[in-house]
Design an enzyme around this catalytic site. Structure first.
Site, PDB file in Angstrom:
ATOM      1  N   GLY B  13      69.193  68.548  59.553  1.00  0.00           N
ATOM      2  CA  GLY B  13      68.893  68.017  58.225  1.00  0.00           C
ATOM      3  C   GLY B  13      68.150  69.030  57.373  1.00  0.00           C
ATOM      4  O   GLY B  13      67.138  69.580  57.803  1.00  0.00           O
ATOM      5  N   TYR B  16      63.941  67.586  52.354  1.00  0.00           N
ATOM      6  CA  TYR B  16      62.591  68.107  52.134  1.00  0.00           C
ATOM      7  C   TYR B  16      61.910  68.491  53.446  1.00  0.00           C
ATOM      8  O   TYR B  16      61.350  69.575  53.573  1.00  0.00           O
ATOM      9  CB  TYR B  16      61.725  67.072  51.398  1.00  0.00           C
ATOM     10  CG  TYR B  16      62.181  66.809  49.990  1.00  0.00           C
ATOM     11  CD1 TYR B  16      61.954  67.737  48.985  1.00  0.00           C
ATOM     12  CD2 TYR B  16      62.834  65.626  49.653  1.00  0.00           C
ATOM     13  CE1 TYR B  16      62.365  67.504  47.686  1.00  0.00           C
ATOM     14  CE2 TYR B  16      63.249  65.378  48.363  1.00  0.00           C
ATOM     15  CZ  TYR B  16      63.019  66.322  47.378  1.00  0.00           C
ATOM     16  OH  TYR B  16      63.431  66.080  46.088  1.00  0.00           O
ATOM     17  N   LYS B  41      74.907  68.870  56.927  1.00  0.00           N
ATOM     18  CA  LYS B  41      76.251  68.420  56.553  1.00  0.00           C
ATOM     19  C   LYS B  41      76.822  69.266  55.408  1.00  0.00           C
ATOM     20  O   LYS B  41      77.983  69.639  55.395  1.00  0.00           O
ATOM     21  CB  LYS B  41      76.143  66.962  56.092  1.00  0.00           C
ATOM     22  CG  LYS B  41      77.448  66.235  56.015  1.00  0.00           C
ATOM     23  CD  LYS B  41      77.321  64.922  55.250  1.00  0.00           C
ATOM     24  CE  LYS B  41      76.166  64.043  55.721  1.00  0.00           C
ATOM     25  NZ  LYS B  41      76.342  62.639  55.259  1.00  0.00           N
ATOM     26  N   VAL B  84      76.041  65.787  62.147  1.00  0.00           N
ATOM     27  CA  VAL B  84      75.519  65.315  63.428  1.00  0.00           C
ATOM     28  C   VAL B  84      76.167  63.979  63.770  1.00  0.00           C
ATOM     29  O   VAL B  84      76.198  63.061  62.941  1.00  0.00           O
ATOM     30  CB  VAL B  84      73.984  65.161  63.386  1.00  0.00           C
ATOM     31  CG1 VAL B  84      73.463  64.552  64.685  1.00  0.00           C
ATOM     32  CG2 VAL B  84      73.322  66.494  63.086  1.00  0.00           C
ATOM     33  N   GLU B 173      62.781  54.514  38.109  1.00  0.00           N
ATOM     34  CA  GLU B 173      63.097  55.849  37.583  1.00  0.00           C
ATOM     35  C   GLU B 173      64.539  55.900  37.050  1.00  0.00           C
ATOM     36  O   GLU B 173      64.808  56.528  36.030  1.00  0.00           O
ATOM     37  CB  GLU B 173      62.880  56.912  38.661  1.00  0.00           C
ATOM     38  CG  GLU B 173      61.400  57.108  38.990  1.00  0.00           C
ATOM     39  CD  GLU B 173      61.106  58.478  39.606  1.00  0.00           C
ATOM     40  OE1 GLU B 173      61.886  58.901  40.486  1.00  0.00           O
ATOM     41  OE2 GLU B 173      60.113  59.109  39.204  1.00  0.00           O
ATOM     42  N   GLN B 322      56.942  63.939  49.382  1.00  0.00           N
ATOM     43  CA  GLN B 322      55.622  64.521  49.618  1.00  0.00           C
ATOM     44  C   GLN B 322      55.230  64.458  51.088  1.00  0.00           C
ATOM     45  O   GLN B 322      54.797  65.447  51.689  1.00  0.00           O
ATOM     46  CB  GLN B 322      54.586  63.772  48.754  1.00  0.00           C
ATOM     47  CG  GLN B 322      53.238  64.435  48.731  1.00  0.00           C
ATOM     48  CD  GLN B 322      52.187  63.668  47.897  1.00  0.00           C
ATOM     49  OE1 GLN B 322      51.047  64.095  47.836  1.00  0.00           O
ATOM     50  NE2 GLN B 322      52.558  62.554  47.288  1.00  0.00           N
ATOM     51  N   LYS B 382      54.878  64.944  36.069  1.00  0.00           N
ATOM     52  CA  LYS B 382      56.069  64.730  36.892  1.00  0.00           C
ATOM     53  C   LYS B 382      56.834  66.042  37.069  1.00  0.00           C
ATOM     54  O   LYS B 382      57.294  66.364  38.161  1.00  0.00           O
ATOM     55  CB  LYS B 382      56.973  63.687  36.214  1.00  0.00           C
ATOM     56  CG  LYS B 382      58.236  63.340  36.987  1.00  0.00           C
ATOM     57  CD  LYS B 382      57.930  62.527  38.234  1.00  0.00           C
ATOM     58  CE  LYS B 382      59.182  62.165  39.002  1.00  0.00           C
ATOM     59  NZ  LYS B 382      58.861  61.388  40.205  1.00  0.00           N
TER      60      LYS B 382
END
Lengths: 408, 408
Positions: B13, B16, B41, B84, B173, B322, B382
């Site tokens: 993966g 983040y 991927k 995977v 959002e 985060q 932001k």
């Protein structure tokens, strides 16, 4: 005291023919000579001959349209945005969705409609290159098919299969743009170019019937090189949500699966023509040499709903922007003559300045001033033709605003 | 002669967490200390926290992704592009679609999946803000609905009805971007703004559960002013091709017709977790303080598939970029320690630097360094947060390439 009422000229439709009639009339006639009314469904004119670009997504649809108020002199012409429902030629009035308008002289320039020849499913499942609405829908549909491809666990290659019905002018020009657009779509949506399949199905025995065979063969080889498969002499028998069934002659129809079916073959006259009781063939009225409707001296029909015979081959001229604009010029003169009580009207004769068929960016075929051209030279001529239409209607300022000025 | 095999670290993966682990490991470890393999991927990383923009069409999807090779040192890290299928933790290998890879240390950073809570029809009929593929599909779907509206003789206003399920972070959002985008869509497709209907359905008793009530009320009033209708404490009972059925408590469900249903509520861990036999709750594994899986000293899980308890309120931290990045930093240190045979591993503690929820262009709400901010100040913060994520992984050059630098 006798009030002399000004004659009222009503033009329905702001396509090439209607708009040309309007801009010529506003030049020819003084404010005191006549009242001029232009009626159109939209507040914009669109370049029908550029719709293949908007449909493929190579040119934004806002570039193929402009505000009618940009070219119409509002001090001389009243513009009404409304949709024509029917023409009552006996009472000399135009019935609109929200109003009705009387006329002394009427110019019907409502444009054509797709002719589906009764082929099952075409109306429901095929996309058209007919107007701004249909073109942007087609563009978005193709994008959605590409966007969806990678979302499905079991990849459905049919989403990337596009069938174009018709290898006439519109079909070929669309294929030219589409083959330019596909590599961009593949990059945008992470799709393997090899998976995309483009098929053109044409019932006639040749691509671009009526075009010079040498030019046709150039066009076909260029498009084949970019991945288009042509099925010539092959008819679409039926369109379904999954694609189309095709067959040659009496052979058993077989299926071509396709996420997108485009119908680009056949134009007929506007449905309003028959609805209003005019005698017509496929919605087209065989007009008099002065472009009036036989039996109705105050009604002119021009553009896709008019039928003018090419005496050389004793067949109707195909409906084009070029012929519509030339008709518009003659109608403007003839109405001016009628308003001024001159008996003599001008007869329309088509002056074929040539035809250029685009094959996408920097490629085209054409016959211009009797000479055959191909490749970038022809593509250059195509832009000249496109800009000329703008110039004829809106002058230099419209060319600067909307013209194809990226010549080199 | 004894050949000392270098330990093999495999990271699955490149979100983040996985990417942060990789770039930290390639700094911490020498070429001779370990073999590092990153499996993903796609050949790109995407900013999950920016997907609401790509989905609404306010930011092109190519701006929310970058090539993994831009940040990975290919002399130290082998990159394998593959999917995977399963992890065989007993034999210490990762099964891929086209290969299998052994590991000494494994970092599972596969990201989450939408949680539909078994609501009927959501999987089939709702769009997701999950990855690049789903975001651009959603964008294209909405555009297609608008493009089709004017094509239909009987106008179907439901095409212009958009339902967002979930008033959590992603839902809000997305609504912020969508309400910015709608006027553009109306202009692009000649649609009356008044016909567009946006509904947000949230089962919880409040918008943005867990957020400061004053900020929540600011967000709600801003979005309501832009035309969003909130149905709070209301559950989606079923999604259909025509829309959704909703209801409060036991009341009889009623229908909201919508051409677009977006499911933006609920994230669960990756399906690979359970498929590979790890003990999990909704696909999330409660990891040890050192981020290893209990009972598997060579397997770390970070990001959306890991579960870390916030001791202050005795509830799991919500999965965010985060926390995933902070976990990645700790895992890189811990694996370095293991490779160097140091017994002492670092325990992960989440350092909450604040949260900013975007409400579209130049508007947001947030808590930064313990202080509440709203409006353009929050929107500025932001962008700082968004750029910081880029900086942490790819340094200044990545910020310059992909950053949100239109600060003023």
């Amino acid at each position: 005291m006798i009030t002399l009422r000004k004659p009222k000229i009503v033009i329905v439709g702001a396509g090439y023919g209607g708009l040309m009639t309007t801009v010529r009339l506003q030049k020819l006639l003084g404010v005191n000579e006549a009242e001029i009314v232009l009626i159109n469904k939209n507040d914009y004119h669109y370049e029908t001959t550029w719709l293949h670009e908007a449909s493929a997504g190579t040119l934004h649809h806002d570039k193929v349209r402009y505000d009618i108020r940009n070219v119409v002199d509002r001090s001389k012409v009243e513009f009404i945005q409304d949709t024509v429902v029917e023409i009552n030629k006996e009472e000399k009035k135009v019935i609109l969705e929200n109003d009705q308008v009387n006329y002394d002289y009427l110019v019907i320039a409502l444009g054509g409609e797709p002719e589906t020849f009764g082929i099952k499913g075409l109306k429901e499942y095929a996309f058209g290159i007919t107007n701004v609405n249909s073109s942007r829908q087609l563009r978005e549909h193709i994008e959605y098919q590409f966007a969806t491809y990678n979302m499905e666990e079991e990849k459905n290659d049919n989403r990337l299969s596009i069938v174009v019905g018709g290898a006439g002018f519109t079909g070929i020009e669309f294929l030219g743009e589409l083959t330019n657009r596909i590599p961009e779509l593949c990059q945008e949506y992470d799709v393997d170019f090899q998976k995309v399949k483009i098929t053109c199905v044409e019932a006639a025995p040749t691509v671009l019937p009526g075009f010079d065979p040498e030019l046709v063969s150039y066009a076909v080889s260029q498009l084949e090189r970019r991945g288009v498969e042509f099925l010539i002499g092959t008819a679409i028998k039926e369109a379904t949500p999954e694609g189309i069934f095709v067959g040659k002659g009496d052979e058993e129809p077989y299926e071509i699966k396709a996420g997108t079916v485009v119908w680009a073959a056949g134009v007929r006259g506007n449905a309003i023509i028959e609805k209003s009781g005019f005698e017509a063939m496929r919605g087209r009225v065989k007009v008099q040499p002065d472009l009036r409707v036989p039996g109705f001296d105050d009604v002119f029909i021009i553009g896709d709903s008019s039928l003018v015979i090419n005496e050389e081959i004793n067949r109707p001229y195909p409906p084009t922007a070029q012929i519509a604009m030339q008709q518009g010029e003659v109608v403007a003169k003839n109405i001016t003559a009628l308003v001024r009580n001159k008996a003599e009207l001008e007869n329309f004769t088509f002056d074929n300045k040539g035809t250029v068929c685009s094959l996408g960016e920097d490629d085209a075929i054409g016959v211009v001033f009797g000479k055959k051209v191909t490749g970038s030279k022809a593509a250059f001529m195509k832009k000249v033709v496109d800009n000329r239409a703008l110039y004829m209607i809106g002058g230099t300022s419209l060319v600067l605003k909307k013209g194809k000025l990226n010549f080199f």
